[in-house]
Design a protein around this motif. Structure first.
Motif, PDB file in Angstrom:
ATOM      1  N   LEU A 196       0.823  -1.213   0.000  1.00 21.09           N
ATOM      2  CA  LEU A 196       0.000   0.000   0.000  1.00 21.09           C
ATOM      3  C   LEU A 196       0.861   1.268   0.000  1.00 21.09           C
ATOM      4  O   LEU A 196       0.624   2.197  -0.779  1.00 21.09           O
TER       5      LEU A 196
ATOM      6  N   GLN B  49       1.296   4.146  -2.880  1.00 16.32           N
ATOM      7  CA  GLN B  49       1.000   5.547  -2.608  1.00 16.32           C
ATOM      8  C   GLN B  49       2.157   6.424  -3.104  1.00 16.32           C
ATOM      9  O   GLN B  49       1.948   7.447  -3.744  1.00 16.32           O
TER      10      GLN B  49
ATOM     11  N   SER C 176       2.343   6.405  -7.024  1.00 18.34           N
ATOM     12  CA  SER C 176       1.298   7.144  -7.741  1.00 18.34           C
ATOM     13  C   SER C 176       1.535   8.657  -7.687  1.00 18.34           C
ATOM     14  O   SER C 176       0.941   9.381  -8.468  1.00 18.34           O
TER      15      SER C 176
ATOM     16  N   CYS D  25       2.387   9.861 -11.106  1.00 18.89           N
ATOM     17  CA  CYS D  25       1.411   9.745 -12.191  1.00 18.89           C
ATOM     18  C   CYS D  25       1.202  11.090 -12.903  1.00 18.89           C
ATOM     19  O   CYS D  25       0.825  12.074 -12.278  1.00 18.89           O
TER      20      CYS D  25
ATOM     21  N   SER E  75       2.427   3.512 -13.142  1.00 19.95           N
ATOM     22  CA  SER E  75       1.063   3.376 -12.611  1.00 19.95           C
ATOM     23  C   SER E  75       0.634   1.920 -12.644  1.00 19.95           C
ATOM     24  O   SER E  75      -0.151   1.488 -11.804  1.00 19.95           O
TER      25      SER E  75
ATOM     26  N   ALA F 232       2.033   0.485  -9.510  1.00 19.66           N
ATOM     27  CA  ALA F 232       1.236   0.994  -8.385  1.00 19.66           C
ATOM     28  C   ALA F 232      -0.100   0.261  -8.303  1.00 19.66           C
ATOM     29  O   ALA F 232      -0.562  -0.113  -7.218  1.00 19.66           O
ATOM     30  N   LEU F 233      -0.693   0.038  -9.454  1.00 13.58           N
ATOM     31  CA  LEU F 233      -1.991  -0.637  -9.505  1.00 13.58           C
ATOM     32  C   LEU F 233      -1.879  -2.078  -8.991  1.00 13.58           C
ATOM     33  O   LEU F 233      -2.722  -2.537  -8.213  1.00 13.58           O
TER      34      LEU F 233
ATOM     35  N   VAL G 258      -1.601  -1.868  -5.217  1.00 15.62           N
ATOM     36  CA  VAL G 258      -2.885  -1.595  -4.547  1.00 15.62           C
ATOM     37  C   VAL G 258      -3.702  -2.879  -4.485  1.00 15.62           C
ATOM     38  O   VAL G 258      -4.320  -3.191  -3.465  1.00 15.62           O
TER      39      VAL G 258
ATOM     40  N   ALA H  30      -6.743   0.378   6.074  1.00 17.56           N
ATOM     41  CA  ALA H  30      -5.896   1.319   5.317  1.00 17.56           C
ATOM     42  C   ALA H  30      -6.111   2.752   5.770  1.00 17.56           C
ATOM     43  O   ALA H  30      -5.156   3.527   5.887  1.00 17.56           O
TER      44      ALA H  30
ATOM     45  N   GLU I 226      -2.249  12.504   3.815  1.00 15.28           N
ATOM     46  CA  GLU I 226      -2.836  12.677   2.488  1.00 15.28           C
ATOM     47  C   GLU I 226      -3.807  11.530   2.185  1.00 15.28           C
ATOM     48  O   GLU I 226      -4.955  11.746   1.797  1.00 15.28           O
ATOM     49  N   MET I 227      -3.333  10.329   2.388  1.00 12.73           N
ATOM     50  CA  MET I 227      -4.103   9.157   1.966  1.00 12.73           C
ATOM     51  C   MET I 227      -5.415   9.024   2.740  1.00 12.73           C
ATOM     52  O   MET I 227      -6.442   8.637   2.189  1.00 12.73           O
TER      53      MET I 227
ATOM     54  N   ILE J 165      -5.378  10.762  -6.898  1.00 11.89           N
ATOM     55  CA  ILE J 165      -5.063   9.343  -6.673  1.00 11.89           C
ATOM     56  C   ILE J 165      -4.629   9.126  -5.229  1.00 11.89           C
ATOM     57  O   ILE J 165      -5.072   8.195  -4.566  1.00 11.89           O
ATOM     58  N   GLY J 166      -3.772  10.013  -4.741  1.00 18.42           N
ATOM     59  CA  GLY J 166      -3.271   9.880  -3.373  1.00 18.42           C
ATOM     60  C   GLY J 166      -4.358  10.032  -2.326  1.00 18.42           C
ATOM     61  O   GLY J 166      -4.189   9.601  -1.181  1.00 18.42           O
ATOM     62  N   ARG J 167      -5.466  10.659  -2.702  1.00 16.50           N
ATOM     63  CA  ARG J 167      -6.528  10.922  -1.726  1.00 16.50           C
ATOM     64  C   ARG J 167      -7.802  10.147  -2.034  1.00 16.50           C
ATOM     65  O   ARG J 167      -8.856  10.430  -1.451  1.00 16.50           O
TER      66      ARG J 167
ATOM     67  N   LYS K  21      -9.180   3.930  -5.441  1.00 14.79           N
ATOM     68  CA  LYS K  21      -7.791   4.259  -5.793  1.00 14.79           C
ATOM     69  C   LYS K  21      -7.362   3.428  -7.010  1.00 14.79           C
ATOM     70  O   LYS K  21      -6.789   3.950  -7.965  1.00 14.79           O
TER      71      LYS K  21
ATOM     72  N   LEU L 165      -6.419   4.998 -10.627  1.00 16.47           N
ATOM     73  CA  LEU L 165      -5.082   4.748 -11.197  1.00 16.47           C
ATOM     74  C   LEU L 165      -5.207   4.137 -12.594  1.00 16.47           C
ATOM     75  O   LEU L 165      -4.524   4.546 -13.532  1.00 16.47           O
TER      76      LEU L 165
ATOM     77  N   GLN M  86      -4.093   5.841 -16.080  1.00 20.21           N
ATOM     78  CA  GLN M  86      -3.165   5.070 -16.914  1.00 20.21           C
ATOM     79  C   GLN M  86      -3.737   4.887 -18.335  1.00 20.21           C
ATOM     80  O   GLN M  86      -3.012   5.018 -19.314  1.00 20.21           O
TER      81      GLN M  86
END
Ligand code: FE2
Ligand code: FE2
Ligand code: FE2
Lengths: 261, 330
Positions: free
Chosen positions: A28, A32, A35, A38, A51, A54-55, A58, A82, A248-249, B72-74, B81, B85, B89
């Motif tokens: 995770l 983060q 991304s 991106c 990405s 990252a995908l 996730v 999370a 942020e997340m 994306i981060g939020r 998410k 993403l 992409q």
């Protein structure tokens, strides 16, 4: 699968829960970080690859954290874990929370992580826990690609130009102190290894060192002894970066408790 | 629109040096709905217009990654998410096919990117508006991808083969995006009062810019007739805009949201919605680069490109070394 989850429900296992958090949180937090690139990568192809990685990460995090929630047996799912845990309860390694820096630093982090993660998951596919083995089998195919892709970039940048070589060396210089943590064995790992749920982390070291040696040779980069290790992630003692990543997340779900998105 | 002609001047007439029989044969093929391929003869003006249109479309996809990447981060759940993403992409992938399609016309990706960064090339005005709340991610999927589909579905039959084929792939993904965006809106419109407020606020801010995406009104689009004859445009701006309004207003009603247009009403006689006047002064300002976050968008693109130069140089240098090692070995 049914046996694993039914035994999880009947007998909450704190070591397994913690172990699953380690796996889920690694993926995770690195997702983060990645991304953040991106839309800002050096070229579109690289943007798409990052990405993509990252995908995949996730996806791994969702599976591991959902399973962690089942094992815990308190009704928490992956999202709850999370978005509603604070830094002290996160179990990721310090490596994944390190800042992106430039592309060289990002690739250094990715290469170290994916090379280690590949070895770890090669062990996890043989887990005595069927659910972990299933997740690992799916993830291993992705991780093979991440490891190869990042190794190719380490070689390209190491061998490319004097500037890229220097940036690659600097990128690794930032990350080296977090490598030992990946192989550190504590009571959770010992319990998990004993139950055949995951490989003993220290057993991965020689293959990891061999992989590094061959990549660094191809990249014409010098391998130097590691600096003193910085540890703590697995116990919830993180770098200063994690709090900001979580701020942020987690901001939306925490600002609107009870809302469904 | 991503592909709307943002040039106010009529384009130059076909150069007199082009042989009439080639022009006639070309026009006849296009009129018969045949595809023109990269090696085929084509009028210079057709080539120029296509490079401008396709590269503008590519730039729109790439710049369009920024407003959504901003969230994306939020993203508020792991599933959201992952979906976002994947969406961003996809947009990068669209940019890539479109640059490749434009390159078949003899302009390199670097030249096109250079034109974007110096302000010579345009991109869709819509991406010069900021994404302020999570509902904006829903609104962009619903309205912006929704508008893009309306413009791009007809382009699957556009006369230039590589562009038409790129559009087939792109359109499939855009309709996914539209559904996912609408699903976010649905979730928020049926959510807490705060979520509903965000959803309405997003519609308030994105509605008019979405209508502007279809470009200037037909009487101010001097090149439409020629583009339609060349089959690189298949419907006029106003036709597409009307179609968008007709489809989208009932969707807003279904969400329980109010379209921010007091003049909006359904005309029983025509079977279409009538809507209020678009603020064309705002549109032309945004085209000129004076949109609310135009500076941020270009700053980000130029910075990514400049800071990535050493990476591209290194990749090229490494590839050249590999090449010479292989040659030496042979
Ligand atoms: Fe797109
Ligand atoms: Fe598009
Ligand atoms: Fe899209």
């Amino acid at each position: 699968m049914t046996t694993a989850s039914s035994s999880a429900a009947s007998r909450p296992d704190p070591a397994l829960f913690d172990y699953l958090l380690r796996l889920g949180d690694d993926s995770l937090i690195l997702a983060q970080r990645l991304s953040e690139w991106c839309g800002h990568a050096p070229m579109i192809e690289v943007d798409l690859s990052m990405s993509n990685v990252a995908l995949d990460l996730v996806g791994q995090a969702m599976l591991f954290l959902d399973y962690a929630g089942q094992v815990e047996g308190k009704g928490r799912d992956g999202d709850k874990l999370a978005f509603h845990r604070d830094a002290l309860r996160f179990r990721n390694c310090l490596l994944v929370e390190q800042p992106n820096g430039d592309f060289g630093q990002t690739m250094a982090r990715q290469y170290l992580f994916s090379t280690w993660q590949r070895l770890l998951f090669q062990g996890l596919v043989k887990s005595t826990d069927a659910q972990i083995a299933g997740i690992a089998a799916k993830a291993l195919k992705e991780i093979e690609y991440h490891a190869d892709w990042s190794a190719e970039w380490v070689v390209r940048l190491g061998d490319g130009t004097p500037e890229s070589r220097e940036r690659m060396i600097n990128g690794f210089a930032w990350m080296w102190r977090f490598v030992d943590e990946l192989f550190q064995v504590d009571e959770i790992d010992a319990a998990v290894a004993k139950a055949g749920i995951g490989p003993a982390r220290d057993s991965l070291r020689s293959d990891f060192d061999a992989a590094l040696k061959s990549t660094f040779e191809a990249a014409t980069l010098p391998l130097t002894p590691l600096p003193a290790a910085v540890l703590g992630g697995r116990k919830g003692h993180h770098s200063e970066h994690l709090g900001h990543i979580l701020a942020e997340m987690q901001h939306l779900p925490r600002s609107y408790p009870g809302a469904v998105w | 629109m991503y592909t709307t002609e943002l040039q106010k001047q009529p384009s130059k007439p076909v150069a007199a040096t082009e042989p009439q029989e080639l022009i006639d044969a070309f026009e006849a093929r296009v009129a018969a709905d045949e595809f023109i391929e990269p090696k085929d003869w084509m009028p210079a003006a057709y080539r120029r217009t296509l490079v401008r249109q396709i590269s503008q479309h590519a730039h729109s996809e790439i710049v369009g990654m920024l407003p959504e990447g901003n969230w994306i981060g939020r993203a508020p759940s792991l599933r959201r998410k992952a979906v976002l993403l994947a969406k961003v992409q996809d947009e990068g992938g669209h940019g890539l096919y479109l640059y490749a399609a434009a390159e078949t016309l003899g302009t390199s990706r670097e030249e096109m990117i250079e034109a974007l960064h110096t302000g010579k090339a345009k991109y869709s005005t819509i991406f010069n508006y900021p994404t302020l709340t999570w509902a904006d991610i829903g609104a962009i999927g619903w309205l912006v991808d929704g508008a893009a589909i309306m413009n791009q579905v007809p382009l699957q039959r556009t006369s230039y083969g590589p562009y038409a084929r790129a559009m087939v792939r792109v359109c499939k993904e855009e309709s996914f995006h539209q559904r996912q965006g609408y699903e976010i809106m649905m979730c928020m419109a049926n959510g807490t009062p705060e979520q509903k407020e965000m959803a309405q606020d997003a519609l308030d801010r994105w509605w008019w810019p979405s209508l502007m995406m279809f470009g200037p009104p037909d009487d101010e689009s001097p090149n439409t007739a020629q583009s339609m004859r060349w089959r690189i445009k298949r419907d006029t701006n106003d036709e597409l805009r009307q179609h968008f309004v007709d489809v989208t207003v009932p969707q807003a009603e279904f969400l329980g949201l109010k379209v921010p247009d007091p003049k909006l009403r359904f005309n029983e006689a025509t079977g279409h919605y009538q809507f209020g006047e678009i603020d064309w002064a705002e549109f032309w300002n945004v085209v000129k680069g004076e949109g609310p976050v135009a500076k941020e968008r270009m700053h980000d693109r130029v910075k990514a490109w400049d800071e990535g130069a050493w990476v591209r140089d290194a990749a090229a240098a490494h590839a050249a070394k590999q090449h010479s090692t292989r040659q030496a070995a042979e």
